[in-house]
Design a protein around this motif. Structure first.
Motif, short mmCIF file in Angstrom:
data_model
loop_
_atom_site.label_atom_id
_atom_site.label_comp_id
_atom_site.label_asym_id
_atom_site.label_seq_id
_atom_site.Cartn_x
_atom_site.Cartn_y
_atom_site.Cartn_z
N VAL A 94 -1.94 -8.20 -7.41
CA VAL A 94 -1.56 -7.20 -6.42
C VAL A 94 -1.09 -5.95 -7.13
N CYS A 95 -1.66 -4.80 -6.78
CA CYS A 95 -1.22 -3.54 -7.38
C CYS A 95 0.14 -3.17 -6.81
N THR A 96 1.12 -2.97 -7.73
CA THR A 96 2.45 -2.54 -7.26
C THR A 96 2.86 -1.24 -7.94
N PRO A 99 2.16 4.53 -6.02
CA PRO A 99 1.54 4.88 -4.73
C PRO A 99 1.40 3.66 -3.80
N CYS A 100 1.01 2.52 -4.34
CA CYS A 100 0.88 1.32 -3.51
C CYS A 100 2.26 0.78 -3.14
N ASN A 101 3.19 0.91 -4.06
CA ASN A 101 4.55 0.45 -3.80
C ASN A 101 5.14 1.18 -2.60
N GLU A 136 -0.81 -3.21 -12.63
CA GLU A 136 -0.84 -1.75 -12.54
C GLU A 136 -2.09 -1.33 -11.77
N CYS A 137 -2.16 -0.04 -11.49
CA CYS A 137 -3.21 0.57 -10.66
C CYS A 137 -4.58 -0.12 -10.77
N LEU A 138 -5.11 -0.51 -9.62
CA LEU A 138 -6.43 -1.16 -9.58
C LEU A 138 -7.52 -0.14 -9.27
N THR A 145 -2.74 -1.75 0.47
CA THR A 145 -2.53 -2.26 -0.88
C THR A 145 -3.78 -3.01 -1.33
N PRO A 146 -4.35 -2.63 -2.48
CA PRO A 146 -5.51 -3.37 -2.97
C PRO A 146 -5.10 -4.63 -3.73
N VAL A 147 -5.90 -5.67 -3.58
CA VAL A 147 -5.61 -6.97 -4.19
C VAL A 147 -6.90 -7.56 -4.74
S1 FES Z 1 -1.64 2.76 -7.50
FE1 FES Z 1 -2.37 0.99 -6.49
S2 FES Z 1 -4.52 1.12 -6.75
FE2 FES Z 1 -3.77 2.86 -7.76
#
Ligand code: FES
Length: 170
Positions: A94-96, A99-101, A136-138, A145-147
Motif C-alpha cells: 500500500v502506498c503511504t 499525497p496518498c497519506n 513509497e510512491c507507486l 490509494t493505489p495498492v
Molecule cells: S504518492 Fe502514492 S502513488 Fe504516488
C-alpha cells in the motif's frame, strides 16, 4: 558409520539454478548484453522457486552472474518487490507516501491489517495467507490509494472496499 555432524548454519544448500530453472536462466541470459543485466529476472526466478530470497540465494545469484553478494543484496534491498524473508501467499503493498497519506492511505493499511488478520505491517497473518506492507510512491498519485496485491495493481482503494478485495483473493 556415524551420522555426519553438520554445524548449525552450515546445512546443505540446495541450489536454485538446476534443471528447468537453470535452463530458464540460460535462456534469459541470451536476451541480455551482459550477465549483470539479467540480475532482476534471475532474482524473480529465485523468488518464484523459493518464495523469498535468502542471503545464501543472493550468493548463488552472484556466483552464476559473476557479481559480488554485496552487489546482489544492494539490488534486492532496493526493491520492495523482492522478499528478504518468508511472506504470506498474498503480498499487499500500500502506498503511504504523502499525497496518498493525505487521502487516507493509513486507513486502507489498517483495513487490510484487520481484514486479513496480519495485525501489523510486515507481519504475516496466522493462516499464512497475507503479508501487508507500506511502500513509497507507486506512481499513481492521482488515484489514491493505489495498492499492489501480488502482481495486480488496484487504484482508488478505500477502507470500505478492502473486505471485498480480500474476499476475492481468498
Ligand atoms: S504518492 Fe502514492 S502513488 Fe504516488
Amino acid at each position: 558409520m556415524s551420522a555426519t555432524h553438520v554445524p548449525a548454519g552450515t546445512e546443505a544448500y540446495e541450489p536454485v539454478f538446476v534443471g528447468r530453472t537453470l535452463e530458464e536462466l540460460q535462456k534469459i541470459l541470451t536476451r541480455y548484453p551482459t550477465k549483470q543485466a539479467a540480475l532482476l529476472p534471475a532474482l524473480w526466478l529465485v523468488q518464484r522457486e523459493r518464495g523469498w530470497i535468502s542471503d545464501r540465494n543472493m550468493a548463488e545469484v552472484g556466483e552464476v552472474l559473476s557479481l559480488t553478494p554485496a552487489y546482489v543484496k544492494g539490488v534486492v534491498t532496493f526493491y520492495t518487490m523482492y522478499h528478504q524473508h518468508p511472506v504470506g501467499r498474498h503480498f499487499v503493498q500500500v502506498c503511504t507516501t504523502s499525497p496518498c497519506n493525505l487521502c487516507g492511505a493509513e486507513d486502507v493499511v489498517r483495513a487490510f491489517l484487520q481484514t486479513t488478520g496480519a495485525g501489523e505491517a510486515g507481519a504475516t497473518s496466522p493462516d499464512g495467507n497475507w503479508t501487508v506492507i507500506e511502500v513509497e510512491c507507486l506512481g499513481a498519485c492521482g488515484f489514491a490509494t493505489p495498492v499492489l496485491v501480488d502482481e495486480d495493481f488496484i487504484e482508488s482503494l478505500t477502507p470500505e472496499k478492502v473486505p471485498e478485495i480480500v474476499r476475492k483473493y481468498r
